[in-house]
Scaffold this motif. Structure first.
Motif, PDB file in Angstrom:
ATOM      1  N   ALA A 111       0.817  -1.219   0.000  1.00 40.46           N
ATOM      2  CA  ALA A 111       0.000   0.000   0.000  1.00 40.46           C
ATOM      3  C   ALA A 111       0.850   1.269   0.000  1.00 40.46           C
ATOM      4  O   ALA A 111       0.300   2.374  -0.038  1.00 40.46           O
ATOM      5  CB  ALA A 111      -0.939   0.000   1.202  1.00 40.46           C
ATOM      6  N   GLY A 112       2.176   1.115   0.055  1.00 39.40           N
ATOM      7  CA  GLY A 112       3.050   2.274  -0.060  1.00 39.40           C
ATOM      8  C   GLY A 112       3.633   2.782   1.234  1.00 39.40           C
ATOM      9  O   GLY A 112       4.283   3.841   1.252  1.00 39.40           O
ATOM     10  N   PHE A 113       3.451   2.033   2.330  1.00 37.99           N
ATOM     11  CA  PHE A 113       4.015   2.448   3.615  1.00 37.99           C
ATOM     12  C   PHE A 113       5.415   1.862   3.798  1.00 37.99           C
ATOM     13  O   PHE A 113       5.753   0.828   3.219  1.00 37.99           O
ATOM     14  CB  PHE A 113       3.128   1.998   4.775  1.00 37.99           C
ATOM     15  CG  PHE A 113       1.730   2.556   4.728  1.00 37.99           C
ATOM     16  CD1 PHE A 113       1.510   3.914   4.901  1.00 37.99           C
ATOM     17  CD2 PHE A 113       0.638   1.725   4.520  1.00 37.99           C
ATOM     18  CE1 PHE A 113       0.220   4.439   4.859  1.00 37.99           C
ATOM     19  CE2 PHE A 113      -0.650   2.235   4.481  1.00 37.99           C
ATOM     20  CZ  PHE A 113      -0.856   3.595   4.646  1.00 37.99           C
ATOM     21  N   ASP A 114       6.200   2.520   4.631  1.00 38.13           N
ATOM     22  CA  ASP A 114       7.506   2.005   5.046  1.00 38.13           C
ATOM     23  C   ASP A 114       7.271   1.164   6.297  1.00 38.13           C
ATOM     24  O   ASP A 114       7.214   1.689   7.406  1.00 38.13           O
ATOM     25  CB  ASP A 114       8.452   3.183   5.331  1.00 38.13           C
ATOM     26  CG  ASP A 114       9.848   2.738   5.754  1.00 38.13           C
ATOM     27  OD1 ASP A 114      10.088   1.520   5.855  1.00 38.13           O
ATOM     28  OD2 ASP A 114      10.690   3.618   6.009  1.00 38.13           O
ATOM     29  N   ALA A 115       7.078  -0.141   6.099  1.00 32.14           N
ATOM     30  CA  ALA A 115       6.660  -1.032   7.186  1.00 32.14           C
ATOM     31  C   ALA A 115       7.810  -1.911   7.651  1.00 32.14           C
ATOM     32  O   ALA A 115       8.432  -2.616   6.847  1.00 32.14           O
ATOM     33  CB  ALA A 115       5.485  -1.902   6.741  1.00 32.14           C
ATOM     34  N   THR A 116       8.101  -1.872   8.946  1.00 31.38           N
ATOM     35  CA  THR A 116       9.070  -2.765   9.568  1.00 31.38           C
ATOM     36  C   THR A 116       8.382  -3.515  10.699  1.00 31.38           C
ATOM     37  O   THR A 116       7.255  -3.177  11.092  1.00 31.38           O
ATOM     38  CB  THR A 116      10.282  -1.994  10.111  1.00 31.38           C
ATOM     39  OG1 THR A 116       9.829  -1.025  11.074  1.00 31.38           O
ATOM     40  CG2 THR A 116      11.013  -1.262   9.005  1.00 31.38           C
ATOM     41  N   THR A 117       9.052  -4.547  11.233  1.00 29.71           N
ATOM     42  CA  THR A 117       8.433  -5.370  12.261  1.00 29.71           C
ATOM     43  C   THR A 117       9.305  -5.428  13.514  1.00 29.71           C
ATOM     44  O   THR A 117      10.509  -5.188  13.461  1.00 29.71           O
ATOM     45  CB  THR A 117       8.176  -6.800  11.751  1.00 29.71           C
ATOM     46  OG1 THR A 117       9.423  -7.423  11.445  1.00 29.71           O
ATOM     47  CG2 THR A 117       7.293  -6.791  10.514  1.00 29.71           C
ATOM     48  N   ALA A 118       8.665  -5.767  14.621  1.00 32.79           N
ATOM     49  CA  ALA A 118       9.343  -5.976  15.899  1.00 32.79           C
ATOM     50  C   ALA A 118       8.592  -7.065  16.639  1.00 32.79           C
ATOM     51  O   ALA A 118       7.371  -7.174  16.516  1.00 32.79           O
ATOM     52  CB  ALA A 118       9.370  -4.686  16.719  1.00 32.79           C
ATOM     53  N   THR A 119       9.312  -7.895  17.399  1.00 32.26           N
ATOM     54  CA  THR A 119       8.677  -9.010  18.097  1.00 32.26           C
ATOM     55  C   THR A 119       9.135  -9.091  19.550  1.00 32.26           C
ATOM     56  O   THR A 119      10.160  -8.511  19.931  1.00 32.26           O
ATOM     57  CB  THR A 119       8.962 -10.344  17.387  1.00 32.26           C
ATOM     58  OG1 THR A 119      10.371 -10.557  17.316  1.00 32.26           O
ATOM     59  CG2 THR A 119       8.373 -10.355  15.980  1.00 32.26           C
ATOM     60  N   LEU A 120       8.384  -9.830  20.332  1.00 28.42           N
ATOM     61  CA  LEU A 120       8.559  -9.890  21.777  1.00 28.42           C
ATOM     62  C   LEU A 120       9.963 -10.316  22.199  1.00 28.42           C
ATOM     63  O   LEU A 120      10.535  -9.736  23.133  1.00 28.42           O
ATOM     64  CB  LEU A 120       7.529 -10.864  22.365  1.00 28.42           C
ATOM     65  CG  LEU A 120       7.578 -11.106  23.876  1.00 28.42           C
ATOM     66  CD1 LEU A 120       7.246  -9.840  24.647  1.00 28.42           C
ATOM     67  CD2 LEU A 120       6.610 -12.228  24.248  1.00 28.42           C
ATOM     68  N   ASP A 121      10.533 -11.310  21.532  1.00 29.42           N
ATOM     69  CA  ASP A 121      11.788 -11.896  21.999  1.00 29.42           C
ATOM     70  C   ASP A 121      13.038 -11.174  21.508  1.00 29.42           C
ATOM     71  O   ASP A 121      14.152 -11.584  21.833  1.00 29.42           O
ATOM     72  CB  ASP A 121      11.844 -13.379  21.607  1.00 29.42           C
ATOM     73  CG  ASP A 121      10.807 -14.206  22.362  1.00 29.42           C
ATOM     74  OD1 ASP A 121      10.545 -13.872  23.536  1.00 29.42           O
ATOM     75  OD2 ASP A 121      10.257 -15.164  21.785  1.00 29.42           O
ATOM     76  N   GLU A 122      12.862 -10.096  20.764  1.00 28.99           N
ATOM     77  CA  GLU A 122      14.004  -9.266  20.396  1.00 28.99           C
ATOM     78  C   GLU A 122      14.431  -8.420  21.598  1.00 28.99           C
ATOM     79  O   GLU A 122      13.631  -8.182  22.526  1.00 28.99           O
ATOM     80  CB  GLU A 122      13.635  -8.355  19.227  1.00 28.99           C
ATOM     81  CG  GLU A 122      13.316  -9.076  17.934  1.00 28.99           C
ATOM     82  CD  GLU A 122      12.873  -8.112  16.855  1.00 28.99           C
ATOM     83  OE1 GLU A 122      13.515  -7.050  16.701  1.00 28.99           O
ATOM     84  OE2 GLU A 122      11.866  -8.404  16.177  1.00 28.99           O
ATOM     85  N   PRO A 123      15.682  -7.954  21.639  1.00 25.52           N
ATOM     86  CA  PRO A 123      16.094  -7.027  22.703  1.00 25.52           C
ATOM     87  C   PRO A 123      15.162  -5.822  22.754  1.00 25.52           C
ATOM     88  O   PRO A 123      14.825  -5.245  21.714  1.00 25.52           O
ATOM     89  CB  PRO A 123      17.512  -6.628  22.290  1.00 25.52           C
ATOM     90  CG  PRO A 123      18.004  -7.775  21.465  1.00 25.52           C
ATOM     91  CD  PRO A 123      16.801  -8.289  20.716  1.00 25.52           C
ATOM     92  N   GLU A 124      14.709  -5.490  23.976  1.00 29.08           N
ATOM     93  CA  GLU A 124      13.747  -4.399  24.186  1.00 29.08           C
ATOM     94  C   GLU A 124      12.471  -4.625  23.381  1.00 29.08           C
ATOM     95  O   GLU A 124      11.770  -3.685  23.007  1.00 29.08           O
ATOM     96  CB  GLU A 124      14.357  -3.038  23.849  1.00 29.08           C
ATOM     97  CG  GLU A 124      15.563  -2.676  24.714  1.00 29.08           C
ATOM     98  CD  GLU A 124      16.092  -1.287  24.421  1.00 29.08           C
ATOM     99  OE1 GLU A 124      15.357  -0.300  24.655  1.00 29.08           O
ATOM    100  OE2 GLU A 124      17.244  -1.195  23.942  1.00 29.08           O
ATOM    101  N   HIS A 125      12.168  -5.907  23.112  1.00 27.43           N
ATOM    102  CA  HIS A 125      10.997  -6.303  22.325  1.00 27.43           C
ATOM    103  C   HIS A 125      11.006  -5.655  20.944  1.00 27.43           C
ATOM    104  O   HIS A 125       9.941  -5.502  20.313  1.00 27.43           O
ATOM    105  CB  HIS A 125       9.692  -5.949  23.052  1.00 27.43           C
ATOM    106  CG  HIS A 125       9.629  -6.380  24.473  1.00 27.43           C
ATOM    107  ND1 HIS A 125      10.093  -7.615  24.909  1.00 27.43           N
ATOM    108  CD2 HIS A 125       9.177  -5.741  25.596  1.00 27.43           C
ATOM    109  CE1 HIS A 125       9.908  -7.713  26.223  1.00 27.43           C
ATOM    110  NE2 HIS A 125       9.375  -6.596  26.660  1.00 27.43           N
ATOM    111  N   GLY A 126      12.170  -5.292  20.464  1.00 28.85           N
ATOM    112  CA  GLY A 126      12.281  -4.653  19.155  1.00 28.85           C
ATOM    113  C   GLY A 126      11.875  -3.196  19.136  1.00 28.85           C
ATOM    114  O   GLY A 126      11.898  -2.560  18.076  1.00 28.85           O
TER     115      GLY A 126
END
Length: 236
Positions: free
Chosen positions: A38-53
């Motif tokens: 849709a044209g957004f700059d989308a990134t992801t973060a998850t619970l088990d990453e440092p600082e939950h991403g």
């Protein structure tokens, strides 16, 4: 370009074969796929990453944060919740999806238990558009029919929404305020109910359109932010 961070617990997808089959790239992966298209700059973060991403840098560069959680709400650190809370008050948009209603951040922003009735009975749902002139409902029509969706039922223990956007009906008689907006500080919040982890709601084009519309609605504006703290008199 609007910068989106999609936060997902990412636990069910690692342990449950049915969830793996439905969302092989994770729920966050499916959300990122159609939001990027849709044209957004989308990134992801998850619970088990440092600082939950959700590091200071990530949050500072997020216009709209999407939040999906279910089985590990209590594992989210209070420190990260407080950082997200402050960013919402400062103007970051927040879209809370499905069982994210019970997340620490949503409960903190609402000030209530955010509890509700629920049941998994493999039934369909009809999501009625009760605010057809609202930008979140653009292109949606009168309702969204979902082949299967987890039943959420009233009473939903939230404050009265600033705007009621959707009401869902379930075939065993329950109804639910399934799309609600709130303002907190300078930030805008949208809660949207569809999205059970074993159902295909996030592949539904109308559900996707609602989320796309909600990102555009919730993103920060160029409006001048209020000044807080000690203030010199304007009149002499």
């Amino acid at each position: 370009m609007t910068k989106i961070t999609i936060w997902n617990e990412f636990r069910h997808e690692k342990t449950d074969a049915a969830v793996q089959a439905m969302y092989p790239e994770g729920i966050h992966g499916q959300l990122a796929k159609f939001l990027t298209a849709a044209g957004f700059d989308a990134t992801t973060a998850t619970l088990d990453e440092p600082e939950h991403g959700l590091t200071d840098e990530v949050l500072a560069n997020t216009d709209v944060l999407l939040w999906w959680g279910h089985m590990a709400h209590e594992e989210v650190s209070d420190e990260v919740v407080e950082k997200v809370h402050q960013r919402v008050l400062a103007g970051m948009g927040l879209i809370v999806l499905h069982s994210g209603h019970f997340s620490k951040i949503f409960k903190k922003l609402m000030g209530t238990s955010c509890d509700l009735k629920w049941r998994e009975d493999e039934s369909h749902a009809r999501v009625w558009n009760v605010n057809p002139s609202h930008p979140i409902t653009a292109g949606i029509g009168e309702f969204i029919d979902l082949e299967k969706e987890e039943m959420y039922g009233e009473h939903f223990d939230i404050p009265a929404p600033d705007e009621l956007i959707f009401i869902s009906w379930f075939p065993n008689g329950e109804v639910f305020r399934s799309g609600c907006t709130f303002a907190r500080g300078n930030g805008k919040i949208f809660y949207f109910q569809p999205g059970h982890e074993t159902y295909n709601s996030y592949y539904n084009e109308k559900v996707q359109q609602v989320i796309i519309n909600a990102v555009n609605w919730a993103k920060p504006t160029d409006n001048l932010r209020p000044y807080y703290g000690h203030f010199q008199p304007l009149e002499k």
